[in-house]
Design a protein around this motif. Structure first.
Motif, PDB file in Angstrom:
ATOM      1  N   LEU A 122       0.827  -1.202   0.000  1.00 40.38           N
ATOM      2  CA  LEU A 122       0.000   0.000   0.000  1.00 40.38           C
ATOM      3  C   LEU A 122       0.867   1.260   0.000  1.00 40.38           C
ATOM      4  CD1 LEU A 122      -2.746   1.366   0.065  1.00 40.38           C
ATOM      5  CD2 LEU A 122      -2.783   1.058   2.563  1.00 40.38           C
ATOM      6  N   ALA A 123       1.944   1.235   0.776  1.00 38.27           N
ATOM      7  CA  ALA A 123       2.860   2.384   0.776  1.00 38.27           C
ATOM      8  C   ALA A 123       3.436   2.611  -0.615  1.00 38.27           C
ATOM      9  CB  ALA A 123       3.988   2.150   1.782  1.00 38.27           C
ATOM     10  N   SER A 124       3.821   1.531  -1.281  1.00 45.69           N
ATOM     11  CA  SER A 124       4.377   1.639  -2.633  1.00 45.69           C
ATOM     12  C   SER A 124       3.334   2.154  -3.615  1.00 45.69           C
ATOM     13  CB  SER A 124       4.901   0.275  -3.094  1.00 45.69           C
ATOM     14  OG  SER A 124       5.895  -0.217  -2.224  1.00 45.69           O
ATOM     15  N   GLN A 125       2.092   1.710  -3.459  1.00 48.75           N
ATOM     16  CA  GLN A 125       1.022   2.162  -4.349  1.00 48.75           C
ATOM     17  C   GLN A 125       0.778   3.661  -4.206  1.00 48.75           C
ATOM     18  OE1 GLN A 125      -1.994  -0.581  -2.949  1.00 48.75           O
ATOM     19  NE2 GLN A 125      -1.847  -1.821  -4.818  1.00 48.75           N
ATOM     20  N   ILE A 126       0.765   4.149  -2.977  1.00 45.01           N
ATOM     21  CA  ILE A 126       0.496   5.577  -2.749  1.00 45.01           C
ATOM     22  C   ILE A 126       1.670   6.424  -3.235  1.00 45.01           C
ATOM     23  CG2 ILE A 126       0.053   7.329  -0.989  1.00 45.01           C
ATOM     24  CD1 ILE A 126      -1.415   5.127   0.620  1.00 45.01           C
ATOM     25  N   VAL A 127       2.888   5.961  -2.994  1.00 39.88           N
ATOM     26  CA  VAL A 127       4.072   6.684  -3.481  1.00 39.88           C
ATOM     27  C   VAL A 127       4.044   6.745  -5.009  1.00 39.88           C
ATOM     28  CG1 VAL A 127       6.590   6.541  -3.732  1.00 39.88           C
ATOM     29  CG2 VAL A 127       5.532   6.266  -1.477  1.00 39.88           C
ATOM     30  N   TRP A 128       3.722   5.641  -5.660  1.00 36.17           N
ATOM     31  CA  TRP A 128       3.654   5.617  -7.136  1.00 36.17           C
ATOM     32  C   TRP A 128       2.605   6.597  -7.641  1.00 36.17           C
ATOM     33  CZ3 TRP A 128       0.427   5.027 -11.211  1.00 36.17           C
ATOM     34  CH2 TRP A 128       0.975   4.661 -12.447  1.00 36.17           C
ATOM     35  N   LEU A 129       1.433   6.587  -7.036  1.00 44.15           N
ATOM     36  CA  LEU A 129       0.366   7.511  -7.436  1.00 44.15           C
ATOM     37  C   LEU A 129       0.835   8.956  -7.343  1.00 44.15           C
ATOM     38  CD1 LEU A 129      -2.706   8.186  -8.012  1.00 44.15           C
ATOM     39  CD2 LEU A 129      -2.951   8.263  -5.512  1.00 44.15           C
ATOM     40  N   ASP A 130       1.480   9.307  -6.234  1.00 45.53           N
ATOM     41  CA  ASP A 130       1.894  10.692  -6.036  1.00 45.53           C
ATOM     42  C   ASP A 130       3.042  11.085  -6.962  1.00 45.53           C
ATOM     43  OD1 ASP A 130      -0.075  11.218  -4.182  1.00 45.53           O
ATOM     44  OD2 ASP A 130       1.130  10.577  -2.481  1.00 45.53           O
ATOM     45  N   CYS A 131       3.841  10.115  -7.383  1.00 38.33           N
ATOM     46  CA  CYS A 131       4.846  10.391  -8.415  1.00 38.33           C
ATOM     47  C   CYS A 131       4.177  10.684  -9.754  1.00 38.33           C
ATOM     48  CB  CYS A 131       5.792   9.203  -8.570  1.00 38.33           C
ATOM     49  SG  CYS A 131       7.035   9.031  -7.290  1.00 38.33           S
ATOM     50  N   LEU A 132       3.190   9.893 -10.096  1.00 37.98           N
ATOM     51  CA  LEU A 132       2.453  10.116 -11.346  1.00 37.98           C
ATOM     52  C   LEU A 132       1.825  11.500 -11.361  1.00 37.98           C
ATOM     53  CD1 LEU A 132       1.167   8.879 -14.023  1.00 37.98           C
ATOM     54  CD2 LEU A 132      -0.837   8.409 -12.579  1.00 37.98           C
ATOM     55  N   LEU A 133       1.211  11.873 -10.243  1.00 42.44           N
ATOM     56  CA  LEU A 133       0.464  13.126 -10.164  1.00 42.44           C
ATOM     57  C   LEU A 133       1.338  14.316  -9.789  1.00 42.44           C
ATOM     58  CD1 LEU A 133      -2.675  11.844  -8.193  1.00 42.44           C
ATOM     59  CD2 LEU A 133      -2.528  12.304 -10.651  1.00 42.44           C
ATOM     60  N   THR A 134       2.611  14.081  -9.524  1.00 42.97           N
ATOM     61  CA  THR A 134       3.506  15.106  -8.969  1.00 42.97           C
ATOM     62  C   THR A 134       2.834  15.798  -7.778  1.00 42.97           C
ATOM     63  OG1 THR A 134       2.788  16.829 -10.556  1.00 42.97           O
ATOM     64  CG2 THR A 134       4.682  15.483 -11.178  1.00 42.97           C
ATOM     65  N   ASN A 135       2.362  14.981  -6.857  1.00 47.88           N
ATOM     66  CA  ASN A 135       1.675  15.489  -5.666  1.00 47.88           C
ATOM     67  C   ASN A 135       2.684  15.721  -4.549  1.00 47.88           C
ATOM     68  OD1 ASN A 135      -0.149  16.172  -3.672  1.00 47.88           O
ATOM     69  ND2 ASN A 135      -0.732  14.053  -3.249  1.00 47.88           N
ATOM     70  N   MET A 136       2.948  16.988  -4.257  1.00 46.56           N
ATOM     71  CA  MET A 136       3.954  17.344  -3.253  1.00 46.56           C
ATOM     72  C   MET A 136       3.399  17.347  -1.835  1.00 46.56           C
ATOM     73  SD  MET A 136       4.097  21.491  -3.799  1.00 46.56           S
ATOM     74  CE  MET A 136       4.212  21.436  -5.578  1.00 46.56           C
ATOM     75  N   ASP A 137       2.138  17.040  -1.684  1.00 45.82           N
ATOM     76  CA  ASP A 137       1.461  17.318  -0.415  1.00 45.82           C
ATOM     77  C   ASP A 137       1.032  16.052   0.323  1.00 45.82           C
ATOM     78  OD1 ASP A 137       0.720  19.157   1.431  1.00 45.82           O
ATOM     79  OD2 ASP A 137      -1.059  19.879   0.401  1.00 45.82           O
ATOM     80  N   ARG A 138       1.983  15.121   0.509  1.00 45.44           N
ATOM     81  CA  ARG A 138       1.709  13.964   1.361  1.00 45.44           C
ATOM     82  C   ARG A 138       2.973  13.721   2.187  1.00 45.44           C
ATOM     83  NH1 ARG A 138      -3.068  11.629  -0.295  1.00 45.44           N
ATOM     84  NH2 ARG A 138      -2.243  11.009  -2.303  1.00 45.44           N
ATOM     85  N   THR A 139       3.250  14.663   3.069  1.00 46.82           N
ATOM     86  CA  THR A 139       4.478  14.646   3.858  1.00 46.82           C
ATOM     87  C   THR A 139       4.163  14.376   5.326  1.00 46.82           C
ATOM     88  OG1 THR A 139       4.373  17.013   4.329  1.00 46.82           O
ATOM     89  CG2 THR A 139       5.469  16.347   2.278  1.00 46.82           C
ATOM     90  N   CYS A 140       5.208  14.236   6.135  1.00 47.87           N
ATOM     91  CA  CYS A 140       4.995  14.043   7.577  1.00 47.87           C
ATOM     92  C   CYS A 140       4.240  15.225   8.178  1.00 47.87           C
ATOM     93  CB  CYS A 140       6.346  13.880   8.279  1.00 47.87           C
ATOM     94  SG  CYS A 140       7.173  12.332   7.901  1.00 47.87           S
TER      95      CYS A 140
END
Length: 263
Positions: A122-140
């Protein structure tokens, strides 16, 4: 082919602002009786944030993530007249017409990686999605994930697709690594990126991008003089997503590199 449709609701009651959001979204009630987190077209980033929210949320849904239902939310001009807070009043007046809203997950709590474990897939899936979308807003600092009924839900993709705030060299941007992935809250656990890449590339189809982009209201595309027509504007979003998916090995390698440095 996925059947992608969004309902349209009318906002009937402004409940309370969510001031922790930079664009000051609000909890609002609609004529279907449900509560929503309302994202305003008149907020700082304008309709582009709503477009990113729409595209990001619906791509996430196709890939099997839990995302609150997205709806178009119609805001009547009468709303700005009775609001005593001048800042909110101005926001409401600037947002008359179609906005975007997410179903409010009552009782949900913010995801905290120090409290809740996320498995590697699941962590890998979410990281991949945010790379595709260039989503900078899923940080600590701001995870933009919620736990609701013991399940993880993704919210707030408004900061994704940031290239569209200028459209400068957007075709080149589609092929670039996403360097900000180094700050992703789930990157340390994303050990299955290659497997996820194969899986998600087989799920996402060009027609999905076309369908999602076709949902963007014409009025959200107004005022952008980069394109001669709204059709060209929509085609640019589709082309960006198709190109980025076709070159996923570029952002995949960057994510793996960033993780190697991190651990």
């Amino acid at each position: 082919m996925n059947n992608i449709q969004l309902r349209t609701v009318n906002v009937t009651r402004y409940v309370t602002p969510l001031r922790e959001g930079g664009s000051m979204p609000a909890i609002a009630e609609a004529d279907d009786g449900f509560l929503y987190v309302l994202k305003f077209r008149g907020a700082g980033q304008g309709p582009r944030a709503l477009i990113a929210e729409l595209i990001g949320g619906e791509i996430a849904r196709i890939l099997g993530f839990r995302v609150p239902e997205l709806v178009f939310a119609n805001l009547d001009e009468a709303f700005g007249r009775t609001e005593p807070d001048e800042e909110i009043q101005d926001l409401l007046k600037a947002s008359v017409g179609l906005n975007l809203a997410l179903h409010y997950l009552s009782g949900a709590i913010t995801f905290d990686p120090t409290v809740t474990n996320v498995d590697s897939k699941l962590a890998s899936q979410i990281v991949w999605l945010d790379c595709l979308l260039t989503n900078m807003d899923r940080t600590c600092r701001n995870t933009n994930m919620l736990l609701w009924h013991k399940e993880l839900w993704l919210i707030d993709h408004g900061a994704a697709l940031y290239f569209h705030h200028s459209w400068q060299n957007w075709e080149e941007q589609a092929k670039k690594p996403f360097f900000l992935i180094k700050d992703h809250v789930l990157l340390p656990w994303a050990t299955e990126l290659e497997m996820v890449d194969k899986e998600f590339r087989s799920i996402l189809k060009p027609e999905d991008f076309h369908l999602i982009v076709s949902l963007i209201p014409d009025e959200w595309l107004e005022g952008d003089d980069v394109f001669d027509t709204k059709k060209e504007h929509r085609q640019a979003y589709v082309k960006f997503l198709e190109t980025r998916l076709a070159h996923s090995e570029i952002f995949l390698k960057e994510a793996q590199h960033a993780r190697d440095i991190l651990i």
